[in-house]
Design a protein around this motif. Structure first.
Motif, mmCIF file in Angstrom:
data_model
loop_
_atom_site.group_PDB
_atom_site.id
_atom_site.type_symbol
_atom_site.label_atom_id
_atom_site.label_comp_id
_atom_site.label_asym_id
_atom_site.label_seq_id
_atom_site.Cartn_x
_atom_site.Cartn_y
_atom_site.Cartn_z
ATOM 1 N N MET A 1 0.905 -1.320 0.217
ATOM 2 C CA MET A 1 -0.109 0.079 0.064
ATOM 3 C C MET A 1 0.941 1.342 -0.034
ATOM 4 S SD MET A 1 -2.914 -0.816 -0.215
ATOM 5 C CE MET A 1 -4.290 0.297 0.531
ATOM 6 N N LEU A 2 0.323 2.302 -0.509
ATOM 7 C CA LEU A 2 0.940 3.620 -0.739
ATOM 8 C C LEU A 2 1.419 4.285 0.412
ATOM 9 C CD1 LEU A 2 2.384 5.686 -2.812
ATOM 10 C CD2 LEU A 2 0.091 6.864 -2.674
ATOM 11 N N TRP A 3 0.667 4.000 1.603
ATOM 12 C CA TRP A 3 0.642 4.584 2.719
ATOM 13 C C TRP A 3 2.032 4.151 3.527
ATOM 14 C CZ3 TRP A 3 0.540 1.691 7.163
ATOM 15 C CH2 TRP A 3 0.130 0.445 7.174
ATOM 16 N N ARG A 4 2.306 2.939 3.121
ATOM 17 C CA ARG A 4 3.570 2.398 3.901
ATOM 18 C C ARG A 4 4.652 2.875 3.574
ATOM 19 N NH1 ARG A 4 2.483 -4.267 3.134
ATOM 20 N NH2 ARG A 4 0.543 -4.344 4.406
ATOM 21 N N LEU A 5 4.569 3.887 2.227
ATOM 22 C CA LEU A 5 5.969 4.765 2.091
ATOM 23 C C LEU A 5 6.215 5.709 2.893
ATOM 24 C CD1 LEU A 5 5.268 4.746 -1.887
ATOM 25 C CD2 LEU A 5 7.102 3.155 -0.584
ATOM 26 N N PHE A 6 5.064 6.068 3.622
ATOM 27 C CA PHE A 6 5.354 7.334 4.586
ATOM 28 C C PHE A 6 5.517 6.883 6.036
ATOM 29 C CE2 PHE A 6 2.826 8.710 1.184
ATOM 30 C CZ PHE A 6 3.426 9.919 0.740
ATOM 31 N N ARG A 7 5.612 5.568 6.214
ATOM 32 C CA ARG A 7 5.950 4.919 7.529
ATOM 33 C C ARG A 7 7.387 4.290 7.713
ATOM 34 N NH1 ARG A 7 1.457 5.241 10.771
ATOM 35 N NH2 ARG A 7 2.310 3.259 12.199
ATOM 36 N N LEU A 8 8.296 4.449 6.873
ATOM 37 C CA LEU A 8 9.505 3.747 6.712
ATOM 38 C C LEU A 8 10.594 4.460 7.884
ATOM 39 C CD1 LEU A 8 10.175 3.717 2.973
ATOM 40 C CD2 LEU A 8 9.574 1.823 4.453
ATOM 41 N N PRO A 9 11.515 3.829 8.155
ATOM 42 C CA PRO A 9 12.321 4.430 9.414
ATOM 43 C C PRO A 9 12.981 5.577 8.822
ATOM 44 C CG PRO A 9 12.477 1.788 9.089
ATOM 45 C CD PRO A 9 11.474 2.391 7.989
ATOM 46 N N PRO A 10 13.247 6.658 9.605
ATOM 47 C CA PRO A 10 13.743 7.955 9.203
ATOM 48 C C PRO A 10 15.053 7.859 8.351
ATOM 49 C CG PRO A 10 13.176 8.092 11.163
ATOM 50 C CD PRO A 10 12.722 6.878 10.812
#
Length: 227
Positions: A1-10
Protein backbone atom coordinates in the motif's frame (compact mmCIF):
# COMPACT_ATOMS: atom_id res chain seq x y z
CA UNK A 1 0.00 0.00 0.00
CA UNK A 2 1.10 3.58 -0.75
CA UNK A 3 0.69 4.71 2.84
CA UNK A 4 3.47 2.36 3.90
CA UNK A 5 5.96 4.54 2.02
CA UNK A 6 5.31 7.24 4.63
CA UNK A 7 5.95 4.94 7.58
CA UNK A 8 9.50 3.83 6.79
CA UNK A 9 12.32 4.37 9.29
CA UNK A 10 13.75 7.93 9.07
CA UNK A 11 17.16 6.60 8.03
CA UNK A 12 15.61 5.32 4.78
CA UNK A 13 14.65 8.86 3.75
CA UNK A 14 18.09 10.17 4.78
CA UNK A 15 19.71 7.56 2.53
CA UNK A 16 17.36 8.13 -0.41
CA UNK A 17 17.79 11.93 -0.41
CA UNK A 18 21.48 11.99 -1.44
CA UNK A 19 20.86 9.14 -3.88
CA UNK A 20 18.33 11.31 -5.71
CA UNK A 21 20.77 14.22 -5.67
CA UNK A 22 23.42 12.06 -7.33
CA UNK A 23 20.85 10.69 -9.79
CA UNK A 24 19.78 14.23 -10.70
CA UNK A 25 23.38 15.28 -11.31
CA UNK A 26 23.98 12.20 -13.48
CA UNK A 27 20.84 12.90 -15.54
CA UNK A 28 21.86 16.55 -15.89
CA UNK A 29 25.29 15.58 -17.22
CA UNK A 30 23.78 12.97 -19.54
CA UNK A 31 21.14 15.39 -20.84
CA UNK A 32 23.67 18.12 -21.54
CA UNK A 33 25.98 15.64 -23.25
CA UNK A 34 23.18 14.43 -25.51
CA UNK A 35 22.16 18.01 -26.34
CA UNK A 36 25.77 18.78 -27.26
CA UNK A 37 25.78 15.73 -29.54
CA UNK A 38 22.55 16.88 -31.18
CA UNK A 39 24.03 20.34 -31.76
CA UNK A 40 27.16 18.78 -33.26
CA UNK A 41 25.01 16.71 -35.64
CA UNK A 42 23.12 19.80 -36.79
CA UNK A 43 26.36 21.69 -37.37
CA UNK A 44 26.91 19.76 -40.60
CA UNK A 45 24.90 18.03 -43.29
CA UNK A 46 23.27 14.65 -42.84
CA UNK A 47 25.36 11.53 -43.54
CA UNK A 48 25.55 10.11 -47.04
CA UNK A 49 22.73 7.69 -47.90
CA UNK A 50 23.49 4.01 -47.35
CA UNK A 51 21.54 1.04 -48.70
CA UNK A 52 20.24 -1.40 -46.10
CA UNK A 53 22.24 -4.26 -47.61
CA UNK A 54 25.43 -2.26 -46.98
CA UNK A 55 24.74 -1.72 -43.25
CA UNK A 56 27.01 -4.06 -41.28
CA UNK A 57 26.97 -2.50 -37.82
CA UNK A 58 24.62 -0.86 -35.37
CA UNK A 59 27.06 2.06 -35.14
CA UNK A 60 26.98 4.64 -37.93
CA UNK A 61 29.90 6.78 -36.78
CA UNK A 62 27.71 9.89 -36.81
CA UNK A 63 26.51 11.93 -33.85
CA UNK A 64 23.33 10.49 -32.30
CA UNK A 65 23.94 7.43 -34.51
CA UNK A 66 22.23 9.32 -37.33
CA UNK A 67 21.68 7.50 -40.61
CA UNK A 68 20.17 8.09 -44.03
CA UNK A 69 18.93 4.61 -44.85
CA UNK A 70 17.69 3.49 -48.27
CA UNK A 71 15.47 0.42 -48.20
CA UNK A 72 12.32 -1.20 -49.54
CA UNK A 73 9.31 -1.01 -47.23
CA UNK A 74 6.89 -3.89 -46.75
CA UNK A 75 3.64 -2.11 -45.89
CA UNK A 76 1.53 -5.25 -46.26
CA UNK A 77 3.12 -6.61 -43.11
CA UNK A 78 3.35 -3.39 -41.11
CA UNK A 79 2.32 -4.07 -37.51
CA UNK A 80 1.14 -1.94 -34.61
CA UNK A 81 2.11 -2.95 -31.07
CA UNK A 82 -0.23 -1.52 -28.44
CA UNK A 83 0.47 -1.34 -24.73
CA UNK A 84 -2.66 -1.47 -22.64
CA UNK A 85 -3.46 -1.11 -18.98
CA UNK A 86 -6.83 -2.03 -17.55
CA UNK A 87 -8.25 -2.34 -21.04
CA UNK A 88 -7.06 1.09 -22.17
CA UNK A 89 -4.37 1.75 -24.77
CA UNK A 90 -1.50 3.64 -23.12
CA UNK A 91 0.85 3.79 -26.10
CA UNK A 92 1.41 2.26 -29.52
CA UNK A 93 4.27 1.76 -31.93
CA UNK A 94 4.20 1.06 -35.65
CA UNK A 95 6.77 -1.32 -37.14
CA UNK A 96 7.29 -1.37 -40.91
CA UNK A 97 9.58 -4.17 -42.18
CA UNK A 98 12.50 -3.01 -44.31
CA UNK A 99 14.39 -4.98 -46.95
CA UNK A 100 17.39 -4.50 -49.21
CA UNK A 101 16.82 -2.23 -52.19
CA UNK A 102 17.42 -5.17 -54.54
CA UNK A 103 15.25 -7.73 -52.70
CA UNK A 104 13.01 -9.53 -55.20
CA UNK A 105 10.34 -10.25 -52.57
CA UNK A 106 9.60 -9.90 -48.86
CA UNK A 107 9.66 -13.59 -47.97
CA UNK A 108 12.80 -13.42 -45.82
CA UNK A 109 12.50 -13.01 -42.03
CA UNK A 110 12.27 -9.43 -40.81
CA UNK A 111 15.79 -8.16 -40.13
CA UNK A 112 15.16 -4.41 -40.09
CA UNK A 113 12.22 -2.16 -39.30
CA UNK A 114 11.23 1.46 -39.34
CA UNK A 115 9.81 2.17 -35.89
CA UNK A 116 7.36 5.02 -35.36
CA UNK A 117 5.73 6.11 -32.11
CA UNK A 118 1.99 5.99 -32.68
CA UNK A 119 0.87 6.19 -36.29
CA UNK A 120 2.33 7.84 -39.39
CA UNK A 121 0.61 10.04 -41.95
CA UNK A 122 0.57 9.38 -45.69
CA UNK A 123 2.22 12.76 -46.19
CA UNK A 124 5.20 11.83 -44.01
CA UNK A 125 5.60 8.54 -45.89
CA UNK A 126 5.35 10.26 -49.27
CA UNK A 127 8.22 12.58 -48.33
CA UNK A 128 10.45 9.53 -47.81
CA UNK A 129 9.39 7.78 -51.03
CA UNK A 130 12.00 7.58 -53.81
CA UNK A 131 10.79 5.06 -56.39
CA UNK A 132 9.32 1.61 -56.78
CA UNK A 133 11.70 -1.28 -56.17
CA UNK A 134 11.52 -4.93 -57.25
CA UNK A 135 9.13 -5.84 -54.41
CA UNK A 136 7.82 -2.57 -53.04
CA UNK A 137 8.44 1.15 -52.58
CA UNK A 138 11.98 2.34 -51.88
CA UNK A 139 12.29 4.90 -49.11
CA UNK A 140 15.10 7.17 -48.01
CA UNK A 141 14.83 7.34 -44.23
CA UNK A 142 16.73 9.99 -42.31
CA UNK A 143 16.70 9.16 -38.63
CA UNK A 144 18.49 7.39 -35.81
CA UNK A 145 19.75 3.82 -36.07
CA UNK A 146 18.60 2.32 -32.79
CA UNK A 147 21.07 -0.44 -32.03
CA UNK A 148 21.01 -3.97 -33.41
CA UNK A 149 18.21 -5.50 -31.36
CA UNK A 150 14.67 -4.62 -30.45
CA UNK A 151 12.72 -6.86 -28.09
CA UNK A 152 9.40 -5.30 -29.11
CA UNK A 153 9.70 -6.49 -32.72
CA UNK A 154 9.21 -10.23 -32.04
CA UNK A 155 6.11 -9.33 -30.01
CA UNK A 156 4.70 -7.22 -32.84
CA UNK A 157 5.23 -9.90 -35.51
CA UNK A 158 4.48 -12.96 -33.39
CA UNK A 159 2.41 -15.39 -35.41
CA UNK A 160 2.47 -13.03 -38.42
CA UNK A 161 5.98 -13.05 -39.85
CA UNK A 162 9.28 -14.62 -38.73
CA UNK A 163 11.95 -12.36 -37.28
CA UNK A 164 15.65 -12.80 -37.98
CA UNK A 165 17.85 -14.30 -35.27
CA UNK A 166 20.86 -12.41 -36.59
CA UNK A 167 21.77 -8.71 -36.39
CA UNK A 168 18.63 -6.61 -36.33
CA UNK A 169 18.38 -2.94 -37.26
CA UNK A 170 15.79 -0.40 -36.16
CA UNK A 171 15.61 3.08 -37.63
CA UNK A 172 13.54 5.83 -36.03
CA UNK A 173 12.82 8.47 -38.70
CA UNK A 174 12.75 12.22 -38.20
CA UNK A 175 9.11 12.52 -39.22
CA UNK A 176 9.04 16.27 -38.62
CA UNK A 177 12.35 16.92 -40.33
CA UNK A 178 16.00 16.62 -39.37
CA UNK A 179 16.21 19.94 -37.57
CA UNK A 180 13.20 19.15 -35.42
CA UNK A 181 14.38 15.61 -34.75
CA UNK A 182 17.83 16.73 -33.60
CA UNK A 183 16.94 19.90 -31.72
CA UNK A 184 18.23 20.04 -28.10
CA UNK A 185 15.74 18.69 -25.58
CA UNK A 186 17.03 20.78 -22.66
CA UNK A 187 15.80 18.08 -20.31
CA UNK A 188 18.87 17.94 -18.07
CA UNK A 189 18.10 21.06 -16.05
CA UNK A 190 14.48 20.07 -15.47
CA UNK A 191 15.46 16.59 -14.33
CA UNK A 192 18.08 18.00 -11.98
CA UNK A 193 15.60 20.42 -10.40
CA UNK A 194 13.03 17.66 -10.02
CA UNK A 195 15.59 15.37 -8.36
CA UNK A 196 16.75 18.12 -5.99
CA UNK A 197 13.19 18.97 -4.99
CA UNK A 198 12.43 15.31 -4.40
CA UNK A 199 15.61 14.91 -2.37
CA UNK A 200 14.68 17.94 -0.25
CA UNK A 201 11.19 16.54 0.34
CA UNK A 202 12.59 13.15 1.32
CA UNK A 203 15.16 14.68 3.65
CA UNK A 204 12.59 17.03 5.16
CA UNK A 205 10.07 14.27 5.68
CA UNK A 206 12.76 12.04 7.18
CA UNK A 207 13.62 14.78 9.70
CA UNK A 208 9.93 15.35 10.44
CA UNK A 209 9.33 11.65 10.98
CA UNK A 210 12.41 11.35 13.19
CA UNK A 211 11.27 14.20 15.43
CA UNK A 212 7.78 12.65 15.70
CA UNK A 213 9.19 9.25 16.59
CA UNK A 214 11.63 10.77 19.10
CA UNK A 215 8.78 12.70 20.73
CA UNK A 216 6.62 9.57 20.89
CA UNK A 217 9.49 7.62 22.43
CA UNK A 218 9.99 10.29 25.11
CA UNK A 219 6.29 10.18 25.95
CA UNK A 220 6.46 6.42 26.35
CA UNK A 221 9.54 6.65 28.56
CA UNK A 222 8.17 9.48 30.76
CA UNK A 223 5.81 7.31 32.90
CA UNK A 224 8.59 4.82 33.45
CA UNK A 225 10.90 7.58 34.65
CA UNK A 226 8.23 8.90 37.06
CA UNK A 227 7.57 5.46 38.44
Amino acid sequence: MLWRLFRLPPVVYFVLAPIFVLLGIALFIQGNSEDAERAAALSHAAPEPVALQDVTSGETGSEMNEIVLVAQADFDNAMVLERTKRGRTRSSETFIPLYATDAADFSAPVAAVMEIDGSVSDEALFQMYVEDGPAGPIFTINGVLDGTSNLDVPKAFEGIKPVSDGPFYTVRPFLEGREEGLKPLNAGTGLLIFALVLAALLGGYGYFRKTRLDAAKKEEEAPLAEG
